[in-house]
Write an enzyme that holds these catalytic residues in place. Sequence first.
Site, PDB file in Angstrom:
ATOM      1  CB  SER A 242      -1.086   0.115   1.233  1.00 57.10           C
ATOM      2  OG  SER A 242      -0.254   0.117   2.412  1.00 57.10           O
ATOM      3  CE  LYS A 285      -3.848   1.050   4.241  1.00 56.29           C
ATOM      4  NZ  LYS A 285      -3.669   0.661   2.932  1.00 56.29           N
TER       5      LYS A 285
END
Length: 337
Positions: A242, A285
């Site tokens: 990511s 996140k």
Amino acid sequence: SALLEVLDPEQNNTFSDHFLELPFDLSKVFWITTANVLGDIPRPLMDRMEIIDFTSYTEEEKVQIAKRYLVPKQIKENGLKPSQAKFSDAVLRHIIEGYTRESGVRSLEKTIGTVCRRIGKSLLMNDEVPLSVSVKNLEKLLGPVKFLPETVHKDDEVGIVTGMAWTQVGGEVLETEAVAVKGKGRLLLTGQLGDVMKESAEAGVTYVRSRADVLGIDADFYANMDLHIHLPEGAIPKDGPSAGITMATAITSALTGKAVRHDVAMTGEITLRGTVLPVGGIKEKVIAAHRAGIKKILLPEENKRDMDEVPQSVKKDVKFVFVHHMDEVLAQALVKS
């Protein structure tokens, strides 16, 4: 092997236990099992189960769980009256952020219990000024804060990009640093990066090389410049697909000398051609970035489907930009000179 047998409709009506060695009819039993990691479950067993994923609790969810269940339970178990230990929302938030960084509420319950016992001791000892539960008194009750609040740098700087990571205790923001110095084309990666992150960095370098003309970078930079990418907090191992666009942005910034906006965070993987691929853990996140004061978040276009899980309070405060290509990421992240 026992679970495989009890979950098999052809065998579970005569399941034989190895201890009793008597057949049992388990065909009408509904089995609920829990696991922390899916990767350790054998494939044949997983195929016979329906998987339900539970993400970590948000801060607001933890506050409500504590108010409604954990605080009343711990006050009762520790022999206090509700009037003797009043936990305000502010106190609960300080405990959650400063003393219990976790995905669930197990440590939160233990910490609330610790506070209750300290209050109880103060009352029993007839202290001149009995301790009360307040934000100001938390350090007396629990000691110094264990986890400092996540913050991001306050200025636009060259080569520093705010990324977002998923961990087992929720999301966190992760600053990525890149520096370009004269050398022989080495790529140096530090900060306990796993193989997946190293490959993301290499893909980012290749993308930048392919776009050198457009970006105004010397086409031979890979031969006469060394690139050093560093993720701070080096003692903590980091891996996962990511950080591709984060590292590519940091590399581009370091080579062009253009600063990166400090109030922008991003997550996403990158292909060699610059396509941005979707990633997981979006809810956690995004909440972590919002908590750190981020105002704009760049997400892969295909992660639009995950926005239903993001709390409304975060959506109101943060601008979300969905990107398909690395060129869009750079247009949003780099300060226009």
